[in-house]
Design an enzyme around this catalytic site. Structure first.
Site, short mmCIF file in Angstrom:
data_model
loop_
_atom_site.label_atom_id
_atom_site.label_comp_id
_atom_site.label_asym_id
_atom_site.label_seq_id
_atom_site.Cartn_x
_atom_site.Cartn_y
_atom_site.Cartn_z
N ASN A 1 5.01 3.47 -9.41
CA ASN A 1 5.61 3.83 -8.12
C ASN A 1 4.54 3.76 -7.03
O ASN A 1 3.39 3.43 -7.31
CB ASN A 1 6.26 5.22 -8.21
CG ASN A 1 5.26 6.29 -8.55
OD1 ASN A 1 4.34 6.58 -7.79
ND2 ASN A 1 5.39 6.89 -9.73
N LEU A 2 4.93 4.08 -5.80
CA LEU A 2 4.05 3.82 -4.66
C LEU A 2 3.07 4.96 -4.34
O LEU A 2 2.39 4.90 -3.34
CB LEU A 2 4.90 3.52 -3.41
CG LEU A 2 5.67 2.21 -3.47
CD1 LEU A 2 6.58 2.06 -2.25
CD2 LEU A 2 4.70 1.04 -3.55
#
Ligand code: CTP
Ligand code: CA
Length: 225
Positions: free
Chosen positions: A34-35
């Site tokens: 994820n970011l």
């Protein structure tokens, strides 16, 4: 340098944190992540250290530098993060646990030990998922649980969803990210949610928000014996 002037509100305390994303492999060369940049987690770790605590961070893959005086344990997957956190708690007492990591909720159940190959006109691979352990909830349920702080990124109704999440996890304090695209940014905006209600920390750098959060944690911690 600033650290010199920071009140030592956490002197004599031991703080364990999680930070960054996790990476869940699909095959030896691919995975799901994820970011999260780890910036907020390491900012909180630094602020705890500057407030005089002994600090251990269990970090997923993050390019963030390790703050001076902070011990870092690097992991890749959510299961490794879970094991490392439990190992730390089994090895010694911690006063505070702050779960800042964006832990992957699912891992790939049908991991392939060899690289998946595409075939001309063939069907794409079907990934199967298994749920990862909830690290924060597991820590909060331990009889020797430290004082636990969770983080939450909600896409809507942060106040209600955050309050419900705080209860579900069984933690005294949950920190909600108000700003939407906070991942990777230098600034953030937080909502502190406890059993009595919520308080907004207006937009500021992640470093100054981390310092405010640490002051808040220190003020709520049960006194040392
Ligand atoms: N968390 C954790 N272990 C997990 C998932 C989440 O320790 N497997 C922690 C996060 O570090 C964060 C808090 O739990 O402090 C809330 O994470 P979040 O993803 O917002 O909540 P979930 O319970 O996973 O619910 P959902 O993603 O469905 O909203
Ligand atoms: Ca989640």
């Amino acid at each position: 340098m600033q650290a010199f002037f920071v009140p030592k509100r956490l002197a004599g305390r031991r703080v364990l944190l999680t930070a960054g994303p996790t990476f869940e492999p699909i095959d030896p060369v691919r995975g799901i992540t994820n970011l999260s940049s780890g910036r907020m987690g390491f900012a909180v770790a630094r602020a705890c250290r500057q407030a005089g605590a002994e600090v251990v961070v269990v970090a997923g893959p993050s390019g963030q530098p390790t703050p001076l005086g902070v011990r870092r344990i690097d992991v890749t997957t959510a299961e490794q993060m879970h094991r490392a956190v439990m190992g730390q708690l089994d090895a010694g007492r911690f006063d505070v646990f702050v779960a800042v990591a964006a832990v992957a909720d699912w891992r790939v159940a049908n991991y392939s030990a060899s690289k998946l190959k595409k075939s001309e006109g063939g069907a794409p691979p079907a990934l199967e998922f298994a749920q990862n352990p909830d690290i924060l909830a597991t820590v909060a349920r331990r009889p020797d649980a430290p004082w636990c702080v969770g983080f939450a990124a909600e896409s809507e109704d942060l106040e209600a969803n955050g309050a419900a999440k705080r209860k579900r996890k069984g933690v005294p304090l949950l920190v909600g990210n108000i700003g939407h695209e906070t991942f990777g940014r230098d600034e953030n905006e937080l909502l502190l949610i406890d059993a009595t209600g919520s308080r907004r920390l207006p937009r500021a750098s992640k470093d100054s928000l981390a310092a405010e959060l640490v002051a808040e944690i220190a003020a709520r911690l049960p006194a040392l014996p």
